[in-house]
Every structure is written in structure tokens, then in C-alpha cells.
Write a protein that holds these residues in place. Sequence first.
Motif, PDB file in Angstrom:
ATOM      1  N   UNK A 196       0.809  -1.215   0.000  1.00 19.28           N
ATOM      2  CA  UNK A 196       0.000   0.000   0.000  1.00 19.28           C
ATOM      3  C   UNK A 196       0.844   1.268   0.000  1.00 19.28           C
ATOM      4  N   UNK A 197       2.127   1.129   0.227  1.00 21.33           N
ATOM      5  CA  UNK A 197       3.039   2.277   0.159  1.00 21.33           C
ATOM      6  C   UNK A 197       3.860   2.267  -1.128  1.00 21.33           C
ATOM      7  N   UNK A 198       3.443   1.402  -2.049  1.00 18.60           N
ATOM      8  CA  UNK A 198       4.060   1.316  -3.380  1.00 18.60           C
ATOM      9  C   UNK A 198       2.931   1.275  -4.401  1.00 18.60           C
ATOM     10  N   UNK A 199       2.431   2.433  -4.804  1.00 17.88           N
ATOM     11  CA  UNK A 199       1.219   2.498  -5.649  1.00 17.88           C
ATOM     12  C   UNK A 199       1.294   1.650  -6.908  1.00 17.88           C
ATOM     13  N   UNK A 200       2.450   1.606  -7.579  1.00 13.63           N
ATOM     14  CA  UNK A 200       2.544   0.840  -8.813  1.00 13.63           C
ATOM     15  C   UNK A 200       2.407  -0.652  -8.541  1.00 13.63           C
ATOM     16  N   UNK A 201       3.023  -1.139  -7.453  1.00 14.19           N
ATOM     17  CA  UNK A 201       2.900  -2.554  -7.081  1.00 14.19           C
ATOM     18  C   UNK A 201       1.443  -2.872  -6.752  1.00 14.19           C
ATOM     19  N   UNK A 202       0.802  -1.982  -6.003  1.00 21.77           N
ATOM     20  CA  UNK A 202      -0.606  -2.189  -5.639  1.00 21.77           C
ATOM     21  C   UNK A 202      -1.485  -2.242  -6.878  1.00 21.77           C
ATOM     22  N   UNK A 203      -1.277  -1.327  -7.825  1.00 15.59           N
ATOM     23  CA  UNK A 203      -2.099  -1.308  -9.041  1.00 15.59           C
ATOM     24  C   UNK A 203      -1.927  -2.602  -9.844  1.00 15.59           C
ATOM     25  N   UNK A 204      -0.698  -3.081  -9.950  1.00 17.78           N
ATOM     26  CA  UNK A 204      -0.462  -4.318 -10.689  1.00 17.78           C
ATOM     27  C   UNK A 204      -1.158  -5.501 -10.031  1.00 17.78           C
ATOM     28  N   UNK A 205      -1.098  -5.548  -8.695  1.00 18.76           N
ATOM     29  CA  UNK A 205      -1.751  -6.654  -7.986  1.00 18.76           C
ATOM     30  C   UNK A 205      -3.272  -6.581  -8.106  1.00 18.76           C
ATOM     31  N   UNK A 206      -3.839  -5.371  -8.021  1.00 17.10           N
ATOM     32  CA  UNK A 206      -5.286  -5.214  -8.155  1.00 17.10           C
ATOM     33  C   UNK A 206      -5.740  -5.673  -9.541  1.00 17.10           C
ATOM     34  N   UNK A 207      -5.027  -5.227 -10.571  1.00 18.25           N
ATOM     35  CA  UNK A 207      -5.385  -5.615 -11.939  1.00 18.25           C
ATOM     36  C   UNK A 207      -5.337  -7.137 -12.094  1.00 18.25           C
ATOM     37  N   UNK A 208      -4.275  -7.742 -11.562  1.00 14.67           N
ATOM     38  CA  UNK A 208      -4.106  -9.192 -11.671  1.00 14.67           C
ATOM     39  C   UNK A 208      -5.214  -9.930 -10.936  1.00 14.67           C
ATOM     40  N   UNK A 209      -5.553  -9.460  -9.726  1.00 16.10           N
ATOM     41  CA  UNK A 209      -6.574 -10.128  -8.916  1.00 16.10           C
ATOM     42  C   UNK A 209      -7.950 -10.043  -9.559  1.00 16.10           C
TER      43      UNK A 209
END
Length: 538
Positions: A365-378
Motif C-alpha cells: 500500500x506504500x508502493x502504488x505501482x505494485x498495488x495497481x499491478x496486484x489489483x489488476x491481476x486479482x
Amino acid sequence: MNVIGYDDQKLGLQTGTVIAALGGSLLYADLLPFERLASFLRYHGLISVILTYVVMTVVIVLYRTWSLHKFYQHHPGPTRESFLTGNYYTMKAAQNKNQLFDLILQWSIDHGKTFIFWRFNKEKWFTTDPSIIRSMLTELTIFKKAKTIPNRTLFSQRITGTSSFLTVIDGNIWAHKRKVMSAYFTKIHMNTLYEKLKGNLRTGLDTIMTRRLEKSPEVDLVDMYGELYQYFLGALGLDLNCGLVSGNSTFHNHCIQRILKWAPLQLQTPLKNWQLKRDPEVIETIDLVTQLRAIGRRILEEKEIELQNTGTDPHDIVHLILNANRILSEDANVRMEYQMDDMMTLFLVIDNMGKTLSNLFVEVLRRPEVYRRMVKEAREADTSSLLSLDQSLRYTELVILEILRIHPTLMRGIRVLSEATTLNGLPIKKSALIFFGQLVLHKHPDYWEKPEEFIPERFANGTAGIEPFTYLPFVAGPRVCMGKHLAMLSMKLAIVETLKNFDMKPVPGTEKEKDWDLRFTIVKPIKGHMVNFHPVKA
């Protein structure tokens, strides 16, 4: 004076005579004037016997400490603060600042991969040498599991004991239990469990979040995922068709978090332990342990009846626990204690996955790009089967592996030498305690490029290219964690269900906050774990 029927004058006389007789055979007769001591005791009573015992004990301790220091004087390690305290207060100060493993990592860099340190007059060893760690995890006759580990008892109240499938010390019992239970944890069996695990986690998340979000969007990750994994236990067979565990997820999670809070604190000085035993919260926690064991007993008793009536269900972990313990004792009461040890181990170990998910989201949650990639994948994931889930969550798996490197669920392992040996040319005495630490090993600059940075892509090729026995989230060797496939599956399912159904943001004002409690056995976040959850709009 006569004390409890004993003549202290005669006792002093007899003791003096015995000491005089044994004087010549003791290790350091030149240090103790036994003849004078015997003469002294003939004229003094019980008090002198007690004083003599105390003096002899002190002298023996001092001599033992001196001889150990002399034996290990050329072995690498940090300088002792004093003759008797060793490195204890240096380590205690670092632990109080949450910097103990930073200190040990620095010692490893300064003094070599295998070094000695001292806790008062007790010598201990720490290693980050992969070849030694390999031996510790594979040569089970030389490197034994330690008996004194915090999760086994809480101030004499049994938690998991020394016979559970995780804590068992006896090699034959361990081998038997593993043989009976290992098939349950294979990747093949995960396919059979998949739908039930997915359904229970989905139901659990919906139930927990509905209740929590009625009060506030602000949710404690540690508490929430701790509760969620009670539903996971229900899917493994612990619910008894009445929601016994999942239906009481709040209480069960409360018990587990209390145990994990207090169990590691008991290995302190006798005075500190005496004080802790009288702490009202410790007294309450001991009672919670007894309640949780009683719940385990109820599950076992009902499952035993079920097993006798219908036979073994290979998909019910409690049936396997019952079968795995049949050889341990013919006494039903003793056997029940062993079985409850396994149940308590399940309760505590399952929570490790909840802690890992908490750690993961604090970082992500403190790495927006990582969070966005995980949300898209999920949200695009195909969850129709275990295979499709794995194929859909390639990046998420890299993130999990990196979290397990930076924040390993278990911080360290301990082994006891069953015989004197030599490690890297260094002679070490029998019964020495040897530690390895995932929290140190996973951040050692000799094994990892940019070890302090969060780089999921370092696992793009799995663990290929990583030196064996330097990445140990599930340990390795014959005692490798049986449940590693189950752990990975459950975390992937929990992540998918969370990100499909909720948008997550750090609580305002905490966007840059994150910190972990590294003082005890289990790594858990203490900052950054409060998160705002908002249901995804249809």
C-alpha cells in the motif's frame, strides 16, 4: 537447633566428613581447602552447610565460565561487556530498540559467518554459513531441535508441548507423524481442497468485513486476517459441522494473539519471570490457553467418534492427527495430550499466514505501482481451478516471495549439538546452542543484491540463482514445512478475494508509516497496519 527433625550439628558433621572424603576427587581441590571446610562444618550447623553450598555453587559457576572463556578465547565473536554478563545487556538494549537482528547482522559482517556470543555465562553460536545451515537442517542426529522454545509452554501451562508435528524432538515420532500427515499437504491434494478453501475464505471475508465496516472503514490488518484464518481452519475439518471455529473467529483470534504476545517474553531472568507470572494479563492468557486446549479436546473427541463410525477421511486433517498419535501411548489420556499439542500447533501456525498478509499489504500500500499491478491481476484472475489461479497470479506470487524474504514469518531457528564437533575449523562443545536467523540471512549482503530494497522481480525465475540455504521462509531439509503449498494457496486466495471486493488505502496521515515488531518470534507490523477498506462498486 533441630529443624524438621534433623540435628543440624550432626548434619554439619556428616556433610563435612563427606566433603573431606570427596575433596581429592573434585576438579579443583587446590581452590577449595576441603580439610579446613570439613573442620569448620564440625563446629557449625545447618547454616554453614547452606553457606557452603552457595559458595561452592558460585565457585563452580565462576570456574566453568572461566574455563569456557579460555576454551573459546580464539573463536570469533563480539567482545563481552563483562566476565559474567557476556553480551546480554548489549543485546537487550538492541532488542528494546527493535534492532536486535540489525546488531546480529553487523556481528556477522564484522566477525564472520559463524561466531560466538554470550548470554551471561552461557555460550551461544550464530551462523549465516549456508554449508553449516545445510548440516543443521539435514544432519538430524548431530543437530537436535531445542527443548526450550517459547511456544511449547506459557509459564508451565502446556501450549504445544514437545510432541506436535512441528515441535516434536524425538526423530522416530517425527518421522511417523510426517509419514501419516505429509500426503495431506501435497500440491496434488490442494486441488481436492481448493473449492472448500476458496468458499470458506470468501464467506469469512464477507462476514468479517460486513461486521467491521458497519462500525468504521478503518480496519486492523493483523486482527482482520487473524480472524479470517479461523475460517480457513474450518475448511480443514475443525468446524464440526456447527461452525465451532469459524463461528467463534473473534474469540479464537483473541486467544492466539495473546499467546503469541506473551509466550516469547517468558525466557528472561528469574526475577523478571516471577514478575510476569503475576501480571493480570498473563494470568488471563494462561486461562485462554486452557480454554483453547479444551476446544481442541472437544474437536478431537467428536472426530474420534466420527472416525470410528465412518473410517478415515483423507481430507480431514483432524482424522490424520488422531491416526498419527496412536503409536505414542496406549494411555488414552496421555495420547489426548499429544493430540491437543497438534491442535494447538495448527491454531498457532495458521496465524503465520495472516501475519504474512498483513506484512504484505503494509508494504504494497506504500508502493502504488505494485498495488495497481496486484489489483489488476486479482480482478482479472481466473479462480476456477488451482492451476488457473497460479497462472493468473504470476506477479502476486513474486510479491509474496519477496515479502517472505524481507519479513520472514519465523525469525530464526535453533539446534543443539548432540556431540562435540568442529564447524569451519572451530571446535565446539557438546550441548552448544547454534542459531541461524532468516531475518539476518535474508538481508545479508553476501547473498542478496540490494538486500534492503523491495524487488519482487528478483524471484522472476523462482529460487534459481539463489544460493541454497540462504532463503528459508519455510526452512529446508527433512523438516521443511509440510504446509508450504497450503500456505501459498491460502495467501493467494485471500489476496484475490480482498482485492476483488475492496479498495484499500492507508489511514490518512499514515501513508509513509511502516514498522515491524522484531523483538519476538513472529514478525508482525506495528505501524502502517491500519487501513481504510471501501467495497468495490459493482
